[in-house]
Design a protein around this motif. Sequence first.
Motif, PDB file in Angstrom:
ATOM      1  N   ARG A 165       0.834  -1.206   0.000  1.00  8.58           N
ATOM      2  CA  ARG A 165       0.000   0.000   0.000  1.00  8.58           C
ATOM      3  C   ARG A 165       0.875   1.264   0.000  1.00  8.58           C
ATOM      4  N   ARG A 166       1.963   1.233   0.780  1.00  8.77           N
ATOM      5  CA  ARG A 166       2.864   2.393   0.775  1.00  8.77           C
ATOM      6  C   ARG A 166       3.446   2.620  -0.634  1.00  8.77           C
ATOM      7  N   TYR A 167       3.770   1.521  -1.290  1.00 11.71           N
ATOM      8  CA  TYR A 167       4.277   1.602  -2.662  1.00 11.71           C
ATOM      9  C   TYR A 167       3.253   2.284  -3.571  1.00 11.71           C
ATOM     10  N   CYS A 168       1.974   1.836  -3.485  1.00  9.46           N
ATOM     11  CA  CYS A 168       0.932   2.404  -4.349  1.00  9.46           C
ATOM     12  C   CYS A 168       0.681   3.870  -4.011  1.00  9.46           C
ATOM     13  N   GLN A 169       0.659   4.206  -2.709  1.00 13.26           N
ATOM     14  CA  GLN A 169       0.387   5.588  -2.322  1.00 13.26           C
ATOM     15  C   GLN A 169       1.560   6.503  -2.681  1.00 13.26           C
ATOM     16  N   THR A 170       2.782   5.943  -2.750  1.00 16.18           N
ATOM     17  CA  THR A 170       3.958   6.746  -3.092  1.00 16.18           C
ATOM     18  C   THR A 170       3.974   7.107  -4.583  1.00 16.18           C
ATOM     19  N   PHE A 171       3.689   6.139  -5.444  1.00 16.18           N
ATOM     20  CA  PHE A 171       3.818   6.352  -6.883  1.00 16.18           C
ATOM     21  C   PHE A 171       2.477   6.611  -7.581  1.00 16.18           C
ATOM     22  N   ASP A 214      -3.563   4.504  -4.799  1.00 20.45           N
ATOM     23  CA  ASP A 214      -3.708   3.543  -3.691  1.00 20.45           C
ATOM     24  C   ASP A 214      -3.789   2.142  -4.294  1.00 20.45           C
ATOM     25  N   LEU A 215      -3.886   1.118  -3.395  1.00 18.93           N
ATOM     26  CA  LEU A 215      -4.177  -0.234  -3.866  1.00 18.93           C
ATOM     27  C   LEU A 215      -5.519  -0.243  -4.588  1.00 18.93           C
ATOM     28  N   TYR A 237      -1.594 -11.067  -6.584  1.00 23.46           N
ATOM     29  CA  TYR A 237      -1.478  -9.625  -6.358  1.00 23.46           C
ATOM     30  C   TYR A 237      -2.299  -9.202  -5.139  1.00 23.46           C
ATOM     31  N   TRP A 238      -1.740  -8.257  -4.366  1.00 23.54           N
ATOM     32  CA  TRP A 238      -2.513  -7.648  -3.249  1.00 23.54           C
ATOM     33  C   TRP A 238      -3.494  -6.619  -3.817  1.00 23.54           C
ATOM     34  N   ILE A 239      -4.749  -6.549  -3.231  1.00 24.72           N
ATOM     35  CA  ILE A 239      -5.713  -5.489  -3.577  1.00 24.72           C
ATOM     36  C   ILE A 239      -6.120  -4.778  -2.295  1.00 24.72           C
ATOM     37  N   LEU A 269      -0.923  -4.338  -6.614  1.00 19.26           N
ATOM     38  CA  LEU A 269      -1.775  -3.932  -7.738  1.00 19.26           C
ATOM     39  C   LEU A 269      -2.370  -2.567  -7.396  1.00 19.26           C
ATOM     40  N   CYS A 270      -1.913  -1.502  -8.117  1.00 21.51           N
ATOM     41  CA  CYS A 270      -2.271  -0.120  -7.790  1.00 21.51           C
ATOM     42  C   CYS A 270      -3.172   0.455  -8.876  1.00 21.51           C
TER      43      CYS A 270
END
Length: 749
Positions: free
Chosen positions: A45-51, A54-55, A78-80, A145-146
């Motif tokens: 989630r941090r990855y998705c919120q950074t780039f 969100d997830l 994949y995480w959702i 998965l973002c």
Amino acid sequence: MVFYLEALGNVFGIVLISALIPQIQVGAWTYHYSDQKVYSWNASRRYCQTFYTDLVAIQNQNEIAYLNEFLPYYPHYYWIGIRKINNVWTWVGTNKTLTKEAENWAENEPNNKRNDQDCVEIYIKSPSSPGKWNDEPCLKRKRALCYQASCESFSCNHQGECIETIGNYTCSCYPGFYGPECEYAKKCKELDLFPGNAFMNCSHPLGNFSYKSKCNFYCMEGNRLNGASTLECLASGEWTAEIPKCLVNECPSLKSPERGNMNCSYSSKENINVSSCRFSCEEGFILKGEEVAWCTASGAWTAPVPQCEVVRCPDLEAPIRGAMNCEQSHGVFAYDSTCNFSCQPGYRVSGFETLRCLASGQWTSSIPTCQAITCDPLKSPVHGSLNCSSSLAEFQYNSRCSFQCAEGFVLKGAETTECDISGTWTAPAPVCHAIVCKPLLTPQDGKMTCVHPFGDSSYKSTCQFSCNKGFSLIGSDKLHCTISGHWTADPPTCRANKCPPLIAPPQGILQCSATQENLIYNSTCDFSCKRGLMLMGAQKLTCTASGSWTNPPPYCKAVKCPVLNNPKWGSQECSYNHGDSRVSSVCHFTCNKGFMLKGSENVQCLTSGKWTTPPPTCEVVKCPELAFPKPILMNCSHPWGFFSYESTCIFSCPEGQVLDNSPEIKCQAEGTWSKKMPTCQEEPLSVQKALAYFGGAVASVSGLVIGGSILALLRKRFRRQDDGKRPLSPQSVMGTPGVFTNMAFDSTS
């Protein structure tokens, strides 16, 4: 190298671009995933919120089908953006609860393992469940998965919520707005004033007579507004109230006169011209002024509010030998005035002591008079006597009487009373009550029966006591209430009859329904023995009402099995010594050489005192019975039975034939013969061969004689048998156990 997918209607194109992050773009909303690294759910989630935003927050089956088709297969999936928060599955990006209709769980999911599976993955290109969800421990590492949101700050004109969809977004308009971009405001009905003396001033921030429009209302001088002064257009398209009206001024409000009432023809909401008010006075007061006042067109009343004056009664005087005292709140002898009358000592008021001035202007009664005072006659109390200073027929003012009670009774009330100035006794006549003892309580676990001739627990009361079964009375069984107010003795008690304490038998267990100090009537004790011991006596003892046990205490006796003897032709080895065959003892049996065991090899002693099986026996080993061709001679010995262990057979041939093998075979311990049985072969019989056949006798005259004699006897015997036509007996063939038997078969027979 990554893939970039752009949706144009139902046509998808694939273009190769150079980037570090793989993405799938649909219209303005793009999907992205991490293919260089895998992360835990929180890190994903941090990855998705950074780039990105969100997830992924999946909203419908079309989106799931799209993702399953275009995302590459990854074995760990994949995480959702779904996680269990406060035990509720929640879309973390929108903080909305996952509804039942939106669920897309795989079969037997979620929580099939029932341990900390709080995060959700999506099966992309799964062979069995493509696009389905599964809950997993949040620390597992998967691809993130973002999505990149397509909604902007200006989306929906700040008048609705922007909701992402595949290839587009939709607007959920706030109350009061509508349209694809929530660009339109709802309208209310246009306001139009009726002809008259009213004014309206409006503001329209979202368009004429639209949502949030406000209109203020005013009236001309000399009129008043009837209704709300401000109306507002609501989100529902309705105004907050009806259009108000302007009404002409009214006459000033009137107040009711003091001690009076007012009744007007207008309601509380309107007071138009030609209204009227009628006035009246309270009880005891008279109206002074106009009874009715009218409101004129100019807003003035035709008459002032009238007044209410109090009613007055005739003057009063005190009676002879008496006095008068009056309370007059509204004036001398006016309405509601009260006058109290009293008489000199020795006299009392005849008539009403108090008079009141009524609203009619009259007193409630005529003036009373004063008459001489006498008191009511007195009687002797029950169980007592009366003594007075004057004759019982008069009981005049200042008469004095005294009272006494009989033995065992006490006076309740005054001992003396006097006829006072009011014509009443200074104290009421007393009563004589029986002396009372302290109330008795029924003893615990007992009964009490009482007789009370003069009242509960009083003089001459008698109480009888008894105890319940299993209890003994401690104290007197009968008490009497005496003249002193005390019982003849202290109340008795009931004490439980206790049985003597019990102890557990050696190697035994004792369990009782009460402690050893409280083994009373109906208490029970259960006995049992440890494994391998048997209870001798009653298993349960009960404490009787007399304090004795129903049976003597039992004891524990070791369980033993019967001593086993060695089997005939065998032996045993047991785990016990000297015949002490207790529970779990084991005996192992074996047989002597040449004998085999019939039955179980091992037996064990059970808690019932019996062996698991009967002891085995030893039976002799048997060899196959011998069958042989003719002619042949056989001589057998059977120490343990026909053709059994250690049976020995010696073979010989008739005259003119010789054996082709050893003449002796023996039954061995394993049930086989020691050698193969021989057969006879024709051959001329010489003296030397005869000697060799019979054991290699020494070639001497005596040996020849003996050998010749034996041969002669054999020939003679067989000749006799053939001549007589007699069959051989079984004994001659099989032999008798323990002896040698001769058997011969002639080739001519």
